[in-house]
Design a protein around this motif. Structure first.
Motif, PDB file in Angstrom:
ATOM      1  N   PRO A 219     -19.267 161.041  42.756  1.00 21.43           N
ATOM      2  CA  PRO A 219     -20.423 161.857  42.385  1.00 21.43           C
ATOM      3  C   PRO A 219     -21.638 161.530  43.259  1.00 21.43           C
ATOM      4  O   PRO A 219     -22.049 160.368  43.330  1.00 21.43           O
ATOM      5  CB  PRO A 219     -20.694 161.448  40.928  1.00 21.43           C
ATOM      6  N   LEU A 220     -22.192 162.516  43.940  1.00 25.74           N
ATOM      7  CA  LEU A 220     -23.256 162.229  44.910  1.00 25.74           C
ATOM      8  C   LEU A 220     -24.589 161.919  44.235  1.00 25.74           C
ATOM      9  O   LEU A 220     -25.546 161.525  44.907  1.00 25.74           O
ATOM     10  CB  LEU A 220     -23.390 163.385  45.910  1.00 25.74           C
ATOM     11  N   GLU A 221     -24.659 162.037  42.896  1.00 22.53           N
ATOM     12  CA  GLU A 221     -25.892 161.557  42.241  1.00 22.53           C
ATOM     13  C   GLU A 221     -25.863 160.028  42.148  1.00 22.53           C
ATOM     14  O   GLU A 221     -26.872 159.401  41.834  1.00 22.53           O
ATOM     15  CB  GLU A 221     -26.081 162.176  40.861  1.00 22.53           C
ATOM     16  N   ASP A 222     -24.713 159.448  42.473  1.00 20.28           N
ATOM     17  CA  ASP A 222     -24.549 157.994  42.358  1.00 20.28           C
ATOM     18  C   ASP A 222     -25.062 157.321  43.636  1.00 20.28           C
ATOM     19  O   ASP A 222     -24.670 157.693  44.743  1.00 20.28           O
ATOM     20  CB  ASP A 222     -23.050 157.696  42.160  1.00 20.28           C
ATOM     21  N   VAL A 223     -25.888 156.305  43.456  1.00 18.01           N
ATOM     22  CA  VAL A 223     -26.495 155.642  44.613  1.00 18.01           C
ATOM     23  C   VAL A 223     -25.423 155.063  45.542  1.00 18.01           C
ATOM     24  O   VAL A 223     -25.567 155.068  46.760  1.00 18.01           O
ATOM     25  CB  VAL A 223     -27.462 154.530  44.142  1.00 18.01           C
ATOM     26  N   VAL A 224     -24.316 154.614  44.985  1.00 20.68           N
ATOM     27  CA  VAL A 224     -23.226 154.047  45.796  1.00 20.68           C
ATOM     28  C   VAL A 224     -22.699 155.103  46.757  1.00 20.68           C
ATOM     29  O   VAL A 224     -22.508 154.864  47.951  1.00 20.68           O
ATOM     30  CB  VAL A 224     -22.094 153.525  44.880  1.00 20.68           C
ATOM     31  N   CYS A 225     -22.503 156.314  46.255  1.00 17.56           N
ATOM     32  CA  CYS A 225     -21.986 157.393  47.119  1.00 17.56           C
ATOM     33  C   CYS A 225     -23.014 157.809  48.148  1.00 17.56           C
ATOM     34  O   CYS A 225     -22.675 158.071  49.315  1.00 17.56           O
ATOM     35  CB  CYS A 225     -21.595 158.595  46.270  1.00 17.56           C
ATOM     36  N   ARG A 226     -24.274 157.840  47.737  1.00 22.71           N
ATOM     37  CA  ARG A 226     -25.305 158.236  48.700  1.00 22.71           C
ATOM     38  C   ARG A 226     -25.363 157.235  49.850  1.00 22.71           C
ATOM     39  O   ARG A 226     -25.488 157.597  51.017  1.00 22.71           O
ATOM     40  CB  ARG A 226     -26.664 158.343  48.008  1.00 22.71           C
ATOM     41  N   GLU A 227     -25.177 155.948  49.522  1.00 23.64           N
ATOM     42  CA  GLU A 227     -25.208 154.917  50.573  1.00 23.64           C
ATOM     43  C   GLU A 227     -23.992 155.056  51.490  1.00 23.64           C
ATOM     44  O   GLU A 227     -24.075 154.884  52.702  1.00 23.64           O
ATOM     45  CB  GLU A 227     -25.242 153.519  49.951  1.00 23.64           C
ATOM     46  N   ARG A 228     -22.834 155.365  50.911  1.00 21.90           N
ATOM     47  CA  ARG A 228     -21.633 155.507  51.743  1.00 21.90           C
ATOM     48  C   ARG A 228     -21.756 156.728  52.658  1.00 21.90           C
ATOM     49  O   ARG A 228     -21.336 156.700  53.815  1.00 21.90           O
ATOM     50  CB  ARG A 228     -20.378 155.588  50.850  1.00 21.90           C
ATOM     51  N   LEU A 229     -22.384 157.773  52.155  1.00 19.79           N
ATOM     52  CA  LEU A 229     -22.574 158.966  52.985  1.00 19.79           C
ATOM     53  C   LEU A 229     -23.527 158.651  54.141  1.00 19.79           C
ATOM     54  O   LEU A 229     -23.312 159.089  55.279  1.00 19.79           O
ATOM     55  CB  LEU A 229     -23.116 160.117  52.133  1.00 19.79           C
ATOM     56  N   LEU A 230     -24.538 157.842  53.870  1.00 20.88           N
ATOM     57  CA  LEU A 230     -25.457 157.424  54.940  1.00 20.88           C
ATOM     58  C   LEU A 230     -24.710 156.624  56.003  1.00 20.88           C
ATOM     59  O   LEU A 230     -24.924 156.801  57.209  1.00 20.88           O
ATOM     60  CB  LEU A 230     -26.617 156.595  54.370  1.00 20.88           C
ATOM     61  N   GLY A 231     -23.782 155.765  55.554  1.00 24.64           N
ATOM     62  CA  GLY A 231     -22.985 154.980  56.510  1.00 24.64           C
ATOM     63  C   GLY A 231     -22.118 155.872  57.374  1.00 24.64           C
ATOM     64  O   GLY A 231     -21.960 155.654  58.578  1.00 24.64           O
ATOM     65  N   TYR A 232     -21.576 156.932  56.764  1.00 24.95           N
ATOM     66  CA  TYR A 232     -20.768 157.929  57.501  1.00 24.95           C
ATOM     67  C   TYR A 232     -21.651 158.589  58.571  1.00 24.95           C
ATOM     68  O   TYR A 232     -21.272 158.671  59.741  1.00 24.95           O
ATOM     69  CB  TYR A 232     -20.255 158.955  56.493  1.00 24.95           C
ATOM     70  N   GLN A 233     -22.854 158.975  58.170  1.00 26.55           N
ATOM     71  CA  GLN A 233     -23.768 159.634  59.111  1.00 26.55           C
ATOM     72  C   GLN A 233     -24.224 158.663  60.215  1.00 26.55           C
ATOM     73  O   GLN A 233     -24.341 159.054  61.384  1.00 26.55           O
ATOM     74  CB  GLN A 233     -24.966 160.199  58.345  1.00 26.55           C
ATOM     75  N   ASP A 234     -24.437 157.411  59.847  1.00 29.76           N
ATOM     76  CA  ASP A 234     -24.829 156.410  60.862  1.00 29.76           C
ATOM     77  C   ASP A 234     -23.783 156.321  61.967  1.00 29.76           C
ATOM     78  O   ASP A 234     -24.090 156.321  63.159  1.00 29.76           O
ATOM     79  CB  ASP A 234     -24.948 155.009  60.221  1.00 29.76           C
ATOM     80  N   ALA A 235     -22.510 156.247  61.558  1.00 29.12           N
ATOM     81  CA  ALA A 235     -21.430 156.074  62.547  1.00 29.12           C
ATOM     82  C   ALA A 235     -21.324 157.299  63.449  1.00 29.12           C
ATOM     83  O   ALA A 235     -21.144 157.191  64.661  1.00 29.12           O
ATOM     84  CB  ALA A 235     -20.101 155.823  61.824  1.00 29.12           C
ATOM     85  N   LEU A 236     -21.485 158.496  62.854  1.00 30.07           N
ATOM     86  CA  LEU A 236     -21.442 159.719  63.665  1.00 30.07           C
ATOM     87  C   LEU A 236     -22.582 159.709  64.680  1.00 30.07           C
ATOM     88  O   LEU A 236     -22.400 160.002  65.859  1.00 30.07           O
ATOM     89  CB  LEU A 236     -21.551 160.969  62.777  1.00 30.07           C
ATOM     90  N   GLU A 237     -23.752 159.304  64.204  1.00 29.90           N
ATOM     91  CA  GLU A 237     -24.938 159.291  65.084  1.00 29.90           C
ATOM     92  C   GLU A 237     -24.739 158.315  66.241  1.00 29.90           C
ATOM     93  O   GLU A 237     -25.027 158.628  67.395  1.00 29.90           O
ATOM     94  CB  GLU A 237     -26.160 158.894  64.262  1.00 29.90           C
ATOM     95  N   GLU A 238     -24.177 157.153  65.937  1.00 30.33           N
ATOM     96  CA  GLU A 238     -23.915 156.149  66.993  1.00 30.33           C
ATOM     97  C   GLU A 238     -22.989 156.739  68.056  1.00 30.33           C
ATOM     98  O   GLU A 238     -23.072 156.413  69.232  1.00 30.33           O
ATOM     99  CB  GLU A 238     -23.245 154.907  66.391  1.00 30.33           C
ATOM    100  N   ALA A 239     -22.069 157.631  67.620  1.00 30.24           N
ATOM    101  CA  ALA A 239     -21.080 158.203  68.564  1.00 30.24           C
ATOM    102  C   ALA A 239     -21.551 159.553  69.105  1.00 30.24           C
ATOM    103  O   ALA A 239     -20.798 160.268  69.765  1.00 30.24           O
ATOM    104  CB  ALA A 239     -19.732 158.367  67.855  1.00 30.24           C
ATOM    105  N   ALA A 240     -22.790 159.899  68.778  1.00 35.54           N
ATOM    106  CA  ALA A 240     -23.364 161.193  69.248  1.00 35.54           C
ATOM    107  C   ALA A 240     -22.501 162.378  68.836  1.00 35.54           C
ATOM    108  O   ALA A 240     -22.297 163.328  69.605  1.00 35.54           O
ATOM    109  CB  ALA A 240     -23.557 161.173  70.762  1.00 35.54           C
TER     110      ALA A 240
END
Ligand code: RIB
Length: 369
Positions: A219-240
């Motif tokens: 559930p994306l209202e959950d802070v745990v999921c929001r943090e994991r989604l940020l980690g997903y976005q971080d990795a994509l950004e690092e790889a352009a």
């Protein structure tokens, strides 16, 4: 068949395996320190509180613990004929559900550490229902529970979180928040660096050559999921690599989510799926069997939690492993500090570890075709 019968013709020596039916010399008597898991009725809990509980293990199922909320109370009995006069402190851990091996592993580690520290411990389950996380903390206190570790519901709205926060601030029972962060003054937590764990998983898939990686979240209202989604976005950004919101599917941490979203993500031409917990990964496995897809040849799958059996699946699952044993023990220790030495209590933050197994590979790896 003959040769196969030969393999299984003899039953392995059962020896004194646990659970065998051999008659123990003291069968029927509880050896000193024998531990048995019993469901304890509320009145038994109160007897336990004032030390009158006989420890005879006769208990009935008790549902409806906290102010009517459905709470199955499990009591770890210590059948100890030489119980000291003063009752051992009683502590509790409140979990969303124990059908998910992540939570049952956390609960087990907490129970054993609490007992090793001289307390009795109970596991309570709130069913991941918002508002039921800590329905009535002072009810617990009245039943002799001296402190509680709480993993709240994943679907708590900001308003429900405010209500829960107020409840904790007003309650007299020491609370440790675990897994799902809540910022509450003077309340300590045992947490995981969820963002770093997700970043590790997605970075690995990108290094394998994947560029279209689907996500099935909790559930994306959950802070745990929001943090994991940020980690997903971080990795994509690092790889352009551009973030494509259409590759994100909101689930509920259940295997059904993997079955439901697999066809959609295949239609989006993903070559890898990052599941926000291992239970979802099991659903992706089920879907792949139905579509006759091979893991990892046709699709890489990576999970989160590191529940038991990840490595025994027909294609062992790569996952972001949470140190559940350490976290469960840390929760028991932190709760004891909150109860008796609050000035020593400090937040604990744990790092996950990436466990790469057979479910992930390069999408273009010809040797696997
Ligand atoms: O599997 C259940 C999930 O919810 C875990 O990843 C845990 O972190 C909890 O938040």
């Amino acid at each position: 068949a003959g040769s196969r019968a030969g393999i299984f013709s003899h039953r392995p020596d059962m020896g004194s395996q646990p659970g065998t039916k051999q008659q123990h010399p003291h069968h029927g008597h509880h050896q000193k320190g024998h531990i048995g898991q019993n469901v304890m009725a509320a009145e038994d809990l109160s007897q336990h509180r004032n030390g009158t509980h006989t420890g005879n293990g006769h208990a009935r199922e008790h549902f409806g613990g906290n102010a009517g909320g459905a709470a199955l109370i499990l009591q770890e009995h210590v059948h100890d004929k030489h119980r000291s006069a003063a009752p051992r402190p009683l502590v509790g851990i409140l979990l969303p559900d124990i059908s998910n091996l992540f939570f049952s592993s956390i609960g087990q580690a907490f129970l054993l550490e609490a007992r090793a520290q001289g307390s009795d411990a109970i596991v309570m389950v709130h069913g991941d229902q918002p508002g039921q996380d800590l329905a009535n903390p002072d009810t617990l206190l009245s039943r002799g529970v001296g402190g509680v570790v709480m993993v709240r519901s994943a679907r708590t709205t900001p308003e429900e979180e405010d209500t829960l926060r107020e409840k904790i601030l007003k309650s007299r029972i020491p609370v440790v928040v675990m897994d799902r962060k809540m910022d509450i003054p003077n309340v300590k937590s045992v947490l995981l660096d969820n963002r770093e764990g997700a970043r590790m998983a997605v970075r690995y898939l990108l290094e394998q050559g994947h560029t279209r990686i689907g996500c099935i979240t909790g559930p994306l209202e959950d802070v745990v999921c929001r943090e994991r989604l940020l980690g997903y976005q971080d990795a994509l950004e690092e790889a352009a690599i551009a973030y494509d919101e259409s590759l994100i599917c909101q689930g509920d941490y259940r295997p059904e989510d993997g079955v439901k979203y697999l066809p959609y993500l295949l239609g989006k031409s993903v070559t890898g799926i990052f599941c926000f917990n291992d239970m979802i990964s099991l659903g992706v496995y089920t879907g792949c069997r139905a579509y006759h897809l091979r893991i990892p040849v046709d699709l890489s799958v990576i999970g989160y939690d590191g529940i038991p059996f990840c490595e025994t699946l027909d294609v062992p699952l790569s996952t972001v492993e949470q140190p559940v044993e350490e976290m469960g023990r840390a929760a028991a220790t932190l709760l004891k500090q909150m109860m008796y030495q609050p000035q020593c209590a400090q937040d604990r933050l744990f790092l996950p570890s990436l466990q790469i197994r057979a479910s992930t590979a390069s999408p273009a790896d010809p040797s696997r075709r």
